[in-house]
Write a protein that holds these residues in place. Structure first.
Motif, PDB file in Angstrom:
ATOM      1  N   ALA A   1       0.839  -1.196   0.000  1.00  0.00           N
ATOM      2  CA  ALA A   1       0.000   0.000   0.000  1.00  0.00           C
ATOM      3  C   ALA A   1       0.875   1.246   0.000  1.00  0.00           C
ATOM      4  CB  ALA A   1      -0.929   0.003   1.202  1.00  0.00           C
ATOM      5  N   LEU A   2       0.305   2.336  -0.504  1.00  0.00           N
ATOM      6  CA  LEU A   2       1.010   3.621  -0.622  1.00  0.00           C
ATOM      7  C   LEU A   2       0.129   4.713  -0.023  1.00  0.00           C
ATOM      8  CD1 LEU A   2       3.378   5.332  -1.939  1.00  0.00           C
ATOM      9  CD2 LEU A   2       1.895   5.526  -3.946  1.00  0.00           C
ATOM     10  N   TRP A   3       0.715   5.532   0.833  1.00  0.00           N
ATOM     11  CA  TRP A   3       0.004   6.637   1.477  1.00  0.00           C
ATOM     12  C   TRP A   3       0.703   7.957   1.156  1.00  0.00           C
ATOM     13  CZ3 TRP A   3       1.078   2.017   3.693  1.00  0.00           C
ATOM     14  CH2 TRP A   3       0.059   1.320   4.358  1.00  0.00           C
ATOM     15  N   LYS A   4      -0.078   9.040   1.130  1.00  0.00           N
ATOM     16  CA  LYS A   4       0.510  10.376   1.076  1.00  0.00           C
ATOM     17  C   LYS A   4       0.488  10.973   2.477  1.00  0.00           C
ATOM     18  CE  LYS A   4       0.313  11.456  -3.787  1.00  0.00           C
ATOM     19  NZ  LYS A   4      -0.088  12.351  -4.870  1.00  0.00           N
ATOM     20  N   ARG A   5       1.068  10.270   3.385  1.00  0.00           N
ATOM     21  CA  ARG A   5       1.350  10.675   4.758  1.00  0.00           C
ATOM     22  C   ARG A   5       2.253   9.601   5.338  1.00  0.00           C
ATOM     23  NH1 ARG A   5      -1.367   8.061   9.127  1.00  0.00           N
ATOM     24  NH2 ARG A   5      -2.949   6.571   8.439  1.00  0.00           N
ATOM     25  N   THR A   6       2.818   9.860   6.492  1.00  0.00           N
ATOM     26  CA  THR A   6       3.579   8.816   7.175  1.00  0.00           C
ATOM     27  C   THR A   6       2.684   8.141   8.207  1.00  0.00           C
ATOM     28  OG1 THR A   6       4.416  10.412   8.791  1.00  0.00           O
ATOM     29  CG2 THR A   6       5.766  10.009   6.828  1.00  0.00           C
ATOM     30  N   LEU A   7       3.050   6.949   8.598  1.00  0.00           N
ATOM     31  CA  LEU A   7       2.267   6.190   9.565  1.00  0.00           C
ATOM     32  C   LEU A   7       2.931   6.252  10.944  1.00  0.00           C
ATOM     33  CD1 LEU A   7       1.354   2.939   7.558  1.00  0.00           C
ATOM     34  CD2 LEU A   7       0.267   5.187   7.502  1.00  0.00           C
ATOM     35  N   THR A   8       2.114   6.208  11.978  1.00  0.00           N
ATOM     36  CA  THR A   8       2.650   6.184  13.332  1.00  0.00           C
ATOM     37  C   THR A   8       3.190   4.785  13.642  1.00  0.00           C
ATOM     38  OG1 THR A   8       0.570   5.479  14.318  1.00  0.00           O
ATOM     39  CG2 THR A   8       0.890   7.858  14.027  1.00  0.00           C
ATOM     40  N   ALA A   9       3.972   4.708  14.721  1.00  0.00           N
ATOM     41  CA  ALA A   9       4.494   3.397  15.141  1.00  0.00           C
ATOM     42  C   ALA A   9       3.349   2.450  15.455  1.00  0.00           C
ATOM     43  CB  ALA A   9       5.408   3.571  16.351  1.00  0.00           C
ATOM     44  N   ALA A  10       2.282   2.988  16.044  1.00  0.00           N
ATOM     45  CA  ALA A  10       1.131   2.133  16.371  1.00  0.00           C
ATOM     46  C   ALA A  10       0.468   1.606  15.101  1.00  0.00           C
ATOM     47  CB  ALA A  10       0.128   2.927  17.202  1.00  0.00           C
ATOM     48  N   GLU A  11       0.402   2.442  14.081  1.00  0.00           N
ATOM     49  CA  GLU A  11      -0.193   1.992  12.811  1.00  0.00           C
ATOM     50  C   GLU A  11       0.676   0.940  12.135  1.00  0.00           C
ATOM     51  OE1 GLU A  11      -2.798   5.753  11.191  1.00  0.00           O
ATOM     52  OE2 GLU A  11      -0.605   5.936  11.131  1.00  0.00           O
ATOM     53  N   ARG A  12       1.976   1.108  12.217  1.00  0.00           N
ATOM     54  CA  ARG A  12       2.874   0.101  11.619  1.00  0.00           C
ATOM     55  C   ARG A  12       2.717  -1.242  12.331  1.00  0.00           C
ATOM     56  NH1 ARG A  12       6.514   4.715  11.850  1.00  0.00           N
ATOM     57  NH2 ARG A  12       7.878   3.757  13.407  1.00  0.00           N
ATOM     58  N   THR A  13       2.556  -1.175  13.635  1.00  0.00           N
ATOM     59  CA  THR A  13       2.330  -2.407  14.408  1.00  0.00           C
ATOM     60  C   THR A  13       0.999  -3.044  14.016  1.00  0.00           C
ATOM     61  OG1 THR A  13       3.632  -1.556  16.250  1.00  0.00           O
ATOM     62  CG2 THR A  13       2.079  -3.333  16.747  1.00  0.00           C
ATOM     63  N   GLN A  14      -0.003  -2.190  13.770  1.00  0.00           N
ATOM     64  CA  GLN A  14      -1.313  -2.703  13.359  1.00  0.00           C
ATOM     65  C   GLN A  14      -1.207  -3.420  12.015  1.00  0.00           C
ATOM     66  OE1 GLN A  14      -4.265   0.405  13.066  1.00  0.00           O
ATOM     67  NE2 GLN A  14      -5.984  -1.037  13.031  1.00  0.00           N
ATOM     68  N   LEU A  15      -0.439  -2.849  11.091  1.00  0.00           N
ATOM     69  CA  LEU A  15      -0.259  -3.480   9.780  1.00  0.00           C
ATOM     70  C   LEU A  15       0.519  -4.796   9.889  1.00  0.00           C
ATOM     71  CD1 LEU A  15       0.618  -0.433   7.482  1.00  0.00           C
ATOM     72  CD2 LEU A  15      -1.391  -1.906   7.272  1.00  0.00           C
ATOM     73  N   PHE A  16       1.515  -4.804  10.745  1.00  0.00           N
ATOM     74  CA  PHE A  16       2.324  -6.016  10.937  1.00  0.00           C
ATOM     75  C   PHE A  16       1.460  -7.137  11.513  1.00  0.00           C
ATOM     76  CE2 PHE A  16       5.516  -8.344  13.706  1.00  0.00           C
ATOM     77  CZ  PHE A  16       6.109  -9.020  12.660  1.00  0.00           C
ATOM     78  N   ASN A  17       0.619  -6.767  12.470  1.00  0.00           N
ATOM     79  CA  ASN A  17      -0.381  -7.706  13.015  1.00  0.00           C
ATOM     80  C   ASN A  17       0.261  -9.018  13.468  1.00  0.00           C
ATOM     81  OD1 ASN A  17      -2.917  -8.649  13.740  1.00  0.00           O
ATOM     82  ND2 ASN A  17      -3.408  -9.398  11.679  1.00  0.00           N
TER      83      ASN A  17
END
Lengths: 135, 239
Positions: free
Chosen positions: B216-232
């Protein structure tokens, strides 16, 4: 000794002249292949080492073919490869299938390429372009 | 039993992934058995070049398999939604598994060095082998800001890795498996004309021998919590 600009142009012109007949043969090959397989044929790059400064290409692809395809270059096409390397890739775009031929030569140490699309993504076609130092 | 209405009802219906879709440009789940790679969120469905296949992905997901010897990759032509340029932070994330680690393969990005159309790229530095993120501020190699995932370290074959790369207009950063970001200074990505590609870069070179899933590609950066959510926990999520 480095090639002059006219000498480099002469090499590119000679390749272009050869392509007139060859591209027509490739189109015929692709049309036949598509009729049997519902996708276009892929041909891996004809030479492992790119021809340099107008020298004859060493065509060493032999019977090597993509693993999913299993059908190599026909000898009748390979015999028309001269001072260039040629690679044919195929694609399935959202708007339909197509294929691209990419010609490569090395002139004065730089990689020169041109590409011809036949299909749904004409942005893939480009004229002779100096791609920078050949590696 | 009374029906649940009002705020409690809204809470029950909340999409836990809605926050991750903020600023999302495109999501390529890569769950197709063959053919194009559908953009499940935006308009950047990827063309299938040379019969990209399918294989098992992270968790319970599928993935697309790439054979470098067959020049397989996925692509879409340059367009404004995929271009960054001045003042646009962005992030790119997804899963990769290597069959082999040779050839400095491209994983995801818009990068054509031959024509000075370098923008952003996640790839494998085969000499380590280590995943790296590159952002060029002007398309040139001279202003290629490159950072490797040194905190995580080297990668190997046969293992799924969750890769996250970003440019926050101060640094370009990269991390694996939702770990710490390694960074180097970078203020923007060049807005060029290179095609966006998964599994290669520069169109006809540096092909991946491996598999990709859930990019996926975003036009913003992700927080550490969001990266953890994606890693799951190593299982991934589909946006």
């Amino acid at each position: 000794m480095a090639l002059t600009n006219p000498q480099m142009q002469a090499v590119r012109d000679a390749v272009d002249a050869k392509l007139v007949t060859l591209w027509s043969a490739i189109q015929s090959r692709e049309a036949t292949f598509f009729g049997s397989n519902q996708r276009y044929w892929q041909g891996l790059r004809t030479s492992s080492a790119l021809p340099v400064d107008g020298a004859a290409a060493v065509v060493d692809i032999g019977s090597t073919a993509p693993s999913y395809q299993g059908q190599p270059w026909p000898a009748a096409l390979l015999s028309q490869i001269d001072k260039f390397a040629l690679e044919i890739t195929q694609y399935v775009a959202p708007t339909g299938p197509g294929y691209v031929g990419t010609i490569s030569v090395v002139l004065n140490g730089n990689l020169w390429q041109r590409a011809q699309d036949s299909g749904q993504e004409p942005y893939r076609t480009f004229g002779w372009t100096n791609q920078g130092a050949a590696t | 039993m009374p029906a649940i209405v009002g705020p409690r009802r809204a809470l029950l219906n909340a999409d836990p992934l809605a926050g991750l879709r903020r600023g999302l440009v495109s999501s390529w789940r890569l769950q197709e058995a063959s053919g194009v790679a559908v953009d499940s969120y935006g308009t950047n469905t990827l063309t299938n070049n040379n019969s990209v296949g399918t294989t098992a992905g992270p968790g319970s997901f599928q993935a697309r398999s790439f054979v470098s010897a067959s020049s397989q990759y996925l692509s879409v032509a340059d367009n404004a939604s995929l271009s960054m340029g001045t003042g646009v932070p962005f992030a790119l994330a997804g899963w990769v598994k290597f069959t082999t680690t040779t050839g400095n393969p491209g994983i995801a990005g818009k990068w054509n060095g031959g024509t000075s159309q370098r923008e952003y790229l996640v790839s494998l530095l085969s000499s380590a082998p280590r995943i790296i993120a590159d952002v060029s501020t002007d398309g040139s190699s001279g202003n290629d800001k490159s950072v490797g995932a040194t905190t995580f370290g080297n990668v190997t074959t046969g293992v799924w890795y969750f890769v996250y790369a970003q440019c926050d207009l101060t640094n370009v950063g990269v991390s694996l498996n939702a770990g710490p970001l390694d960074t180097t200074a970078c203020t923007q990505a060049f807005d060029g004309t290179a095609a966006f590609e998964l599994g290669a870069f520069a169109g006809a070179a540096n092909f991946l021998n491996g598999a990709l899933a859930l990019w996926a590609l975003w036009k913003r950066t992700l927080t550490a919590a969001e990266r953890t959510q994606l890693f799951n926990g190593g299982n991934g999520v589909a946006l």
